[in-house]
Design a protein around this motif. Structure first.
Motif, mmCIF file in Angstrom:
data_model
loop_
_atom_site.group_PDB
_atom_site.id
_atom_site.type_symbol
_atom_site.label_atom_id
_atom_site.label_comp_id
_atom_site.label_asym_id
_atom_site.label_seq_id
_atom_site.Cartn_x
_atom_site.Cartn_y
_atom_site.Cartn_z
ATOM 1 N N SER A 30 -2.595 27.221 -49.013
ATOM 2 C CA SER A 30 -3.759 26.458 -48.532
ATOM 3 C C SER A 30 -3.995 26.710 -47.046
ATOM 4 C CB SER A 30 -3.583 24.968 -48.834
ATOM 5 O OG SER A 30 -2.991 24.306 -47.758
ATOM 6 N N VAL A 31 -2.913 26.807 -46.266
ATOM 7 C CA VAL A 31 -3.103 27.062 -44.834
ATOM 8 C C VAL A 31 -3.701 28.459 -44.631
ATOM 9 C CG1 VAL A 31 -1.948 27.277 -42.604
ATOM 10 C CG2 VAL A 31 -1.257 25.498 -44.164
ATOM 11 N N THR A 32 -3.255 29.428 -45.446
ATOM 12 C CA THR A 32 -3.828 30.768 -45.341
ATOM 13 C C THR A 32 -5.329 30.732 -45.624
ATOM 14 O OG1 THR A 32 -1.747 31.486 -46.282
ATOM 15 C CG2 THR A 32 -3.410 33.176 -45.967
ATOM 16 N N GLY A 33 -5.682 29.922 -46.639
ATOM 17 C CA GLY A 33 -7.110 29.789 -46.968
ATOM 18 C C GLY A 33 -7.887 29.216 -45.799
ATOM 19 N N THR A 34 -7.343 28.162 -45.190
ATOM 20 C CA THR A 34 -8.007 27.546 -44.032
ATOM 21 C C THR A 34 -8.159 28.557 -42.902
ATOM 22 O OG1 THR A 34 -6.833 25.551 -44.631
ATOM 23 C CG2 THR A 34 -7.979 25.530 -42.532
ATOM 24 N N ASN A 51 -6.896 29.062 -35.385
ATOM 25 C CA ASN A 51 -6.215 30.233 -35.929
ATOM 26 C C ASN A 51 -4.769 30.277 -35.487
ATOM 27 O OD1 ASN A 51 -8.132 31.437 -37.425
ATOM 28 N ND2 ASN A 51 -8.945 32.686 -35.762
ATOM 29 N N LYS A 52 -4.587 30.027 -34.196
ATOM 30 C CA LYS A 52 -3.223 30.077 -33.642
ATOM 31 C C LYS A 52 -2.355 29.020 -34.309
ATOM 32 C CE LYS A 52 -3.848 32.002 -29.080
ATOM 33 N NZ LYS A 52 -4.536 31.520 -27.885
ATOM 34 N N ASN A 53 -2.908 27.806 -34.424
ATOM 35 C CA ASN A 53 -2.153 26.724 -35.061
ATOM 36 C C ASN A 53 -1.802 27.088 -36.489
ATOM 37 O OD1 ASN A 53 -2.231 25.196 -32.821
ATOM 38 N ND2 ASN A 53 -3.953 23.925 -33.467
ATOM 39 N N ALA A 54 -2.775 27.637 -37.213
ATOM 40 C CA ALA A 54 -2.546 27.966 -38.619
ATOM 41 C C ALA A 54 -1.448 29.010 -38.738
ATOM 42 C CB ALA A 54 -3.844 28.474 -39.243
ATOM 43 N N SER A 55 -1.486 30.014 -37.872
ATOM 44 C CA SER A 55 -0.451 31.051 -38.018
ATOM 45 C C SER A 55 0.917 30.499 -37.633
ATOM 46 C CB SER A 55 -0.810 32.315 -37.228
ATOM 47 O OG SER A 55 -0.775 32.054 -35.866
ATOM 48 N N GLU A 56 0.936 29.533 -36.700
ATOM 49 C CA GLU A 56 2.209 28.890 -36.365
ATOM 50 C C GLU A 56 2.764 28.124 -37.571
ATOM 51 O OE1 GLU A 56 2.387 26.151 -32.918
ATOM 52 O OE2 GLU A 56 1.695 27.922 -31.806
ATOM 53 N N ILE A 57 1.858 27.361 -38.210
ATOM 54 C CA ILE A 57 2.273 26.580 -39.378
ATOM 55 C C ILE A 57 2.797 27.515 -40.466
ATOM 56 C CG2 ILE A 57 1.448 25.102 -41.256
ATOM 57 C CD1 ILE A 57 -0.458 23.826 -39.285
ATOM 58 N N ILE A 58 2.065 28.616 -40.680
ATOM 59 C CA ILE A 58 2.497 29.555 -41.718
ATOM 60 C C ILE A 58 3.886 30.101 -41.383
ATOM 61 C CG2 ILE A 58 2.011 31.817 -42.734
ATOM 62 C CD1 ILE A 58 -0.938 31.141 -42.584
ATOM 63 N N ASP A 59 4.106 30.429 -40.121
ATOM 64 C CA ASP A 59 5.413 30.956 -39.713
ATOM 65 C C ASP A 59 6.541 29.978 -40.049
ATOM 66 O OD1 ASP A 59 4.376 33.272 -38.874
ATOM 67 O OD2 ASP A 59 4.489 32.849 -36.708
ATOM 68 N N THR A 60 6.350 28.706 -39.663
ATOM 69 C CA THR A 60 7.421 27.732 -39.927
ATOM 70 C C THR A 60 7.596 27.523 -41.427
ATOM 71 O OG1 THR A 60 5.747 26.098 -39.363
ATOM 72 C CG2 THR A 60 7.549 26.341 -37.819
ATOM 73 N N LEU A 61 6.462 27.548 -42.171
ATOM 74 C CA LEU A 61 6.556 27.336 -43.616
ATOM 75 C C LEU A 61 7.291 28.487 -44.282
ATOM 76 C CD1 LEU A 61 3.122 25.810 -44.621
ATOM 77 C CD2 LEU A 61 5.336 24.695 -44.574
ATOM 78 N N VAL A 62 7.005 29.700 -43.835
ATOM 79 C CA VAL A 62 7.676 30.871 -44.411
ATOM 80 C C VAL A 62 9.176 30.768 -44.153
ATOM 81 C CG1 VAL A 62 7.976 33.359 -44.146
ATOM 82 C CG2 VAL A 62 5.700 32.411 -44.369
ATOM 83 N N LEU A 63 9.509 30.325 -42.944
ATOM 84 C CA LEU A 63 10.920 30.147 -42.591
ATOM 85 C C LEU A 63 11.574 29.129 -43.532
ATOM 86 C CD1 LEU A 63 12.362 31.497 -40.175
ATOM 87 C CD2 LEU A 63 12.309 29.274 -39.060
#
Lengths: 133, 283
Positions: free
Chosen positions: B15-19, B247-259
């Motif tokens: 969902s974050v990727t979609g956003t 965008n920056k926030n979303a990629s940060e969130i994705i990074d932590t989620l992937v971790l």
């Protein structure tokens, strides 16, 4: 003939900026022609035709509203519209005139009437200038 | 249990990727719109500058009498022309405008002429005294529409429906800086006398006062057009900045989620191995 500098601006931007020999424009008191070395002048512009003479050649344009100012040899035209003859679509102007005439008949108050009349004047001037190209 | 949380994380990443895709697209759109809007700003400025300079020139002459446009008042019944955007998601763009207007109009019997969908909605919701609600879409306003507004404003001012007129809009300073400003349109402020040639110009088409009255709607229309162009450019710039941050926030969130996801996955594997090993030991 001696040349002088003129600047013409409309809300859409600076549309003419060059040295010319003469500028003829329709003011509320009739046509005024500016030549080089003209004294300071301020005039409100009526809807009508303008003529710019450059290198012995005349270019015509349709102008409406605004003012003409000459201050210390600086000539400026600030108008709502300034369209050169070759930019004018005569058929479009004719259609606009027809529409405005209908609007004038349907006008409810003084304001509608004034707007419709101004539209007719603009369209008439466009048709006139457009046919001069 | 671990599998369920892994699925949760997976769907959140999705969902974050979609956003992020949306905010990225919006950033691109804002960037391309901004380019056009900046061109318009550059085009609209000369008219405003020249017509203001000419008005100042006329009014600074000593013989210039009082006209309705220069009668100073106490600004008890001001009219605010509030230019905001048509859409949100532009950071503080719209809120800053309303905040400035509210602080400026405090304690006054203010009327409003909202321009832009957000502005119209804002003042409708507050049951404010709206003079004209026809200008719902700021991005579609032509020069002709600006002149219509100006005509109405001049008419209302001459009739005394309001004693001062302010325009509130966001000035486009640079790509990263947009400042909300509140400028007084009417009554005109007499500026200091500019020492000209000292010779009165010839007035054609009436007296100096007549000419000022005649070009007043055109002056206000020009200022409004300029303000609208500035506001549109500022809106695109604000949206670009906001979407960039998103965008920056979303990629940060994705990074932590992937971790988190990888950790959870590792935990499941470790647990399985432990189970197998302890199972074989029991044998």
């Amino acid at each position: 003939m001696k040349k002088f500098h003129i600047e013409i601006v409309t809300p859409d931007g600076l549309c003419y900026d060059d040295d010319v020999e003469s500028l003829l424009i329709r003011t509320d008191d009739g046509d005024v022609e500016i030549l080089a070395g003209h004294t300071d002048l301020l005039a409100s512009i009526d809807t009508g035709r303008a003529r710019i003479l450059k290198d012995g050649k005349s270019v015509f344009a349709s102008v409406s509203g605004g003012f003409l100012s000459v201050t210390g040899g600086k000539v400026r035209v600030c108008s709502i519209t300034f369209e050169f003859a070759d930019e004018i679509d005569v058929n479009r102007a004719k259609r606009a005139k027809e529409r405005a005439e209908i609007a004038l008949k349907a006008a409810k108050d003084e304001r509608d009437e004034r707007i419709a009349k101004a539209k007719i004047a603009r369209a008439t001037s466009r048709i006139h200038v457009g046919n001069m190209k | 249990m671990a599998g369920a949380s892994m699925n949760d994380i997976k769907s959140r990443i999705k969902s974050v990727t979609g956003t992020m895709q949306i905010t990225k697209a919006m950033e691109l759109v804002a960037t391309s719109k901004l380019r056009r809007a900046r061109e318009n700003v550059d085009k609209s400025r000369p008219f405003h500058e020249i017509i203001s300079a000419a008005l100042n020139g006329i009014m600074s002459s000593d013989s210039f009498g009082e006209v309705v446009w220069t009668e100073q008042s106490e600004c008890k019944k001001p009219l605010y022309i509030v230019i905001a955007g048509d859409r949100g998601l532009a950071g503080g763009f719209n809120t800053n405008i309303f905040r400035l207007t509210t602080s400026h109009s405090a304690g006054r019997e203010a009327k409003y002429l909202p321009i832009g969908k957000k502005s119209l909605e804002h003042y409708r919701r507050r049951d404010a005294d709206i003079v004209c609600d026809r200008h719902g879409y700021v991005s579609e306003l032509s020069v002709g529409a600006c002149l219509d507004i100006a005509d109405e404003v001049c008419h209302g001012f001459a009739e005394g429906r309001f004693d001062s007129v302010f325009v509130v809009y966001t000035k486009f300073v640079s790509m990263i800086s947009q400042v909300p400003v509140c400028e007084q349109l009417l009554p005109l402020k007499k500026t200091e006398t500019v020492s000209g040639s000292g010779v009165e110009p010839i007035y054609v088409g009436g007296s100096a006062e007549d000419i000022v009255s005649k070009i007043m709607p055109e002056y206000i229309g020009g200022v409004l057009n300029c303000a609208i162009c500035e506001s549109l450019a500022a809106e695109s710039a604000a949206r670009r900045t906001a979407m960039n941050a998103a965008n920056k926030n979303a990629s940060e969130i994705i990074d932590t989620l992937v971790l988190k996801y990888n950790r959870a996955r590792q935990a499941v594997i470790t647990q399985e191995i432990t189970e197998i090993v302890s199972g074989s030991e029991a044998l």
